[in-house]
Design a protein around this motif. Structure first.
Motif, mmCIF file in Angstrom:
data_model
loop_
_atom_site.group_PDB
_atom_site.id
_atom_site.type_symbol
_atom_site.label_atom_id
_atom_site.label_comp_id
_atom_site.label_asym_id
_atom_site.label_seq_id
_atom_site.Cartn_x
_atom_site.Cartn_y
_atom_site.Cartn_z
ATOM 1 N N LYS A 19 19.471 -4.029 58.524
ATOM 2 C CA LYS A 19 20.542 -4.340 57.561
ATOM 3 C C LYS A 19 19.996 -4.800 56.208
ATOM 4 O O LYS A 19 20.681 -4.720 55.199
ATOM 5 C CB LYS A 19 21.465 -5.409 58.147
ATOM 6 C CG LYS A 19 22.297 -4.854 59.289
ATOM 7 C CD LYS A 19 23.276 -5.866 59.805
ATOM 8 C CE LYS A 19 24.207 -5.321 60.798
ATOM 9 N NZ LYS A 19 23.671 -4.976 62.075
ATOM 10 N N SER A 20 18.767 -5.280 56.184
ATOM 11 C CA SER A 20 18.156 -5.653 54.909
ATOM 12 C C SER A 20 16.803 -4.950 54.805
ATOM 13 O O SER A 20 16.104 -4.748 55.799
ATOM 14 C CB SER A 20 17.999 -7.163 54.802
ATOM 15 O OG SER A 20 17.179 -7.647 55.852
ATOM 16 N N SER A 21 16.440 -4.601 53.590
ATOM 17 C CA SER A 21 15.188 -3.890 53.347
ATOM 18 C C SER A 21 14.016 -4.862 53.352
ATOM 19 O O SER A 21 14.073 -5.913 52.728
ATOM 20 C CB SER A 21 15.264 -3.176 52.004
ATOM 21 O OG SER A 21 14.016 -2.604 51.703
ATOM 22 N N PRO A 22 12.924 -4.494 54.020
ATOM 23 C CA PRO A 22 11.746 -5.367 53.990
ATOM 24 C C PRO A 22 11.068 -5.373 52.626
ATOM 25 O O PRO A 22 10.334 -6.292 52.302
ATOM 26 C CB PRO A 22 10.827 -4.757 55.055
ATOM 27 C CG PRO A 22 11.305 -3.377 55.285
ATOM 28 C CD PRO A 22 12.747 -3.345 54.898
ATOM 29 N N ASP A 23 11.365 -4.389 51.772
ATOM 30 C CA ASP A 23 10.762 -4.293 50.435
ATOM 31 C C ASP A 23 11.523 -5.103 49.385
ATOM 32 O O ASP A 23 11.097 -5.175 48.248
ATOM 33 C CB ASP A 23 10.673 -2.843 49.989
ATOM 34 C CG ASP A 23 9.792 -2.001 50.901
ATOM 35 O OD1 ASP A 23 8.875 -2.591 51.512
ATOM 36 O OD2 ASP A 23 10.040 -0.791 51.017
ATOM 37 N N GLY A 24 12.667 -5.610 49.718
ATOM 38 C CA GLY A 24 13.443 -6.354 48.746
ATOM 39 C C GLY A 24 14.745 -5.642 48.411
ATOM 40 O O GLY A 24 15.053 -4.566 48.909
ATOM 41 N N TYR A 25 15.466 -6.233 47.512
ATOM 42 C CA TYR A 25 16.794 -5.758 47.138
ATOM 43 C C TYR A 25 16.695 -4.505 46.277
ATOM 44 O O TYR A 25 16.049 -4.492 45.216
ATOM 45 C CB TYR A 25 17.518 -6.881 46.386
ATOM 46 C CG TYR A 25 18.912 -6.545 45.958
ATOM 47 C CD1 TYR A 25 19.935 -6.449 46.878
ATOM 48 C CD2 TYR A 25 19.208 -6.319 44.622
ATOM 49 C CE1 TYR A 25 21.215 -6.151 46.485
ATOM 50 C CE2 TYR A 25 20.493 -6.020 44.214
ATOM 51 C CZ TYR A 25 21.494 -5.922 45.160
ATOM 52 O OH TYR A 25 22.760 -5.627 44.750
ATOM 53 N N MET A 26 17.326 -3.404 46.714
ATOM 54 C CA MET A 26 17.471 -2.142 45.970
ATOM 55 C C MET A 26 16.133 -1.633 45.440
ATOM 56 O O MET A 26 16.039 -1.206 44.296
ATOM 57 C CB MET A 26 18.465 -2.283 44.819
ATOM 58 C CG MET A 26 19.858 -2.686 45.226
ATOM 59 S SD MET A 26 20.893 -1.359 45.817
ATOM 60 C CE MET A 26 21.006 -0.294 44.421
ATOM 61 N N THR A 27 15.100 -1.645 46.257
ATOM 62 C CA THR A 27 13.805 -1.110 45.777
ATOM 63 C C THR A 27 13.558 0.274 46.309
ATOM 64 O O THR A 27 14.080 0.732 47.228
ATOM 65 C CB THR A 27 12.645 -2.020 46.209
ATOM 66 O OG1 THR A 27 12.680 -2.151 47.624
ATOM 67 C CG2 THR A 27 12.739 -3.352 45.543
ATOM 68 N N GLY A 78 20.001 3.500 62.893
ATOM 69 C CA GLY A 78 18.938 2.687 63.470
ATOM 70 C C GLY A 78 18.095 1.979 62.424
ATOM 71 O O GLY A 78 16.921 1.685 62.661
ATOM 72 N N LEU A 79 18.661 1.707 61.269
ATOM 73 C CA LEU A 79 17.934 1.046 60.181
ATOM 74 C C LEU A 79 18.292 -0.432 60.118
ATOM 75 O O LEU A 79 19.402 -0.818 60.503
ATOM 76 C CB LEU A 79 18.265 1.720 58.843
ATOM 77 C CG LEU A 79 17.877 3.199 58.735
ATOM 78 C CD1 LEU A 79 18.402 3.788 57.434
ATOM 79 C CD2 LEU A 79 16.364 3.353 58.830
ATOM 80 N N GLN A 130 34.683 -1.674 53.098
ATOM 81 C CA GLN A 130 33.550 -0.837 52.697
ATOM 82 C C GLN A 130 32.230 -1.399 53.221
ATOM 83 O O GLN A 130 31.358 -0.650 53.665
ATOM 84 C CB GLN A 130 33.500 -0.702 51.180
ATOM 85 C CG GLN A 130 34.646 0.116 50.629
ATOM 86 C CD GLN A 130 34.727 0.056 49.110
ATOM 87 O OE1 GLN A 130 34.102 -0.790 48.483
ATOM 88 N NE2 GLN A 130 35.513 0.947 48.541
ATOM 89 N N CYS A 131 32.070 -2.704 53.195
ATOM 90 C CA CYS A 131 30.862 -3.345 53.710
ATOM 91 C C CYS A 131 30.709 -3.046 55.204
ATOM 92 O O CYS A 131 29.615 -2.713 55.676
ATOM 93 C CB CYS A 131 30.933 -4.846 53.456
ATOM 94 S SG CYS A 131 29.472 -5.734 53.983
ATOM 95 N N GLY A 132 31.797 -3.131 55.925
ATOM 96 C CA GLY A 132 31.762 -2.819 57.354
ATOM 97 C C GLY A 132 31.373 -1.380 57.625
ATOM 98 O O GLY A 132 30.600 -1.095 58.544
ATOM 99 N N MET A 133 31.889 -0.455 56.816
ATOM 100 C CA MET A 133 31.543 0.953 57.000
ATOM 101 C C MET A 133 30.058 1.191 56.723
ATOM 102 O O MET A 133 29.380 1.905 57.466
ATOM 103 C CB MET A 133 32.397 1.838 56.089
ATOM 104 C CG MET A 133 33.836 1.955 56.537
ATOM 105 S SD MET A 133 34.789 3.193 55.654
ATOM 106 C CE MET A 133 34.799 2.546 54.006
ATOM 107 N N LEU A 134 29.530 0.587 55.659
ATOM 108 C CA LEU A 134 28.115 0.776 55.320
ATOM 109 C C LEU A 134 27.201 0.150 56.366
ATOM 110 O O LEU A 134 26.170 0.739 56.733
ATOM 111 C CB LEU A 134 27.829 0.210 53.934
ATOM 112 C CG LEU A 134 28.519 0.947 52.777
ATOM 113 C CD1 LEU A 134 28.284 0.217 51.472
ATOM 114 C CD2 LEU A 134 28.042 2.384 52.695
#
Length: 111
Positions: free
Chosen positions: A103-111, A100-101, A88-92
């Motif tokens: 892999k980690s959000s610049p705003d933090g975790y789940m914000t 084109g996004l 599932q992690c690989g699919m996401l």
């Protein structure tokens, strides 16, 4: 005669049965097949008789048999969970790449 045609020897020119040696492997093959069938029949019968648990007792809760069965079930479940989550992690992560996004959000975790 064209290049596609090949001469065919007639049975008279190939030699008679008396001249050809008889293969000795055929009787050996028959004996081996009979032995295999007999071994499988005996094995099936003994496996069937050994699998007849009508008079067998259940193992105790704290027996080695019960502990082994529990351990195998827990390990198999843990392996299945780990493999499923990795898939599932690989699919996401693949979806994020397609979009084109990062892999980690610049705003933090789940914000």
């Amino acid at each position: 005669m064209s290049h596609m045609e090949t001469p065919i020897e007639e049975p008279e020119t190939m030699g008679s049965d008396a001249e050809r040696p008889r293969p000795k492997a055929r009787p050996l093959l028959i004996v081996a097949a009979v032995v295999v069938v007999l071994v499988l029949a005996v094995w099936t019968f003994t496996a069937y008789r050994a699998g007849d648990d009508s008079g067998a007792s259940m193992p105790a809760t704290d027996s080695a048999d019960a502990d082994f069965a529990r351990d195998v079930d827990v390990r198999r479940l843990a392996y299945d969970v780990a493999q499923t989550q990795a898939n599932q992690c690989g699919m996401l992560l693949g979806r994020l790449d397609l979009w084109g996004l990062p892999k980690s959000s610049p705003d933090g975790y789940m914000t």
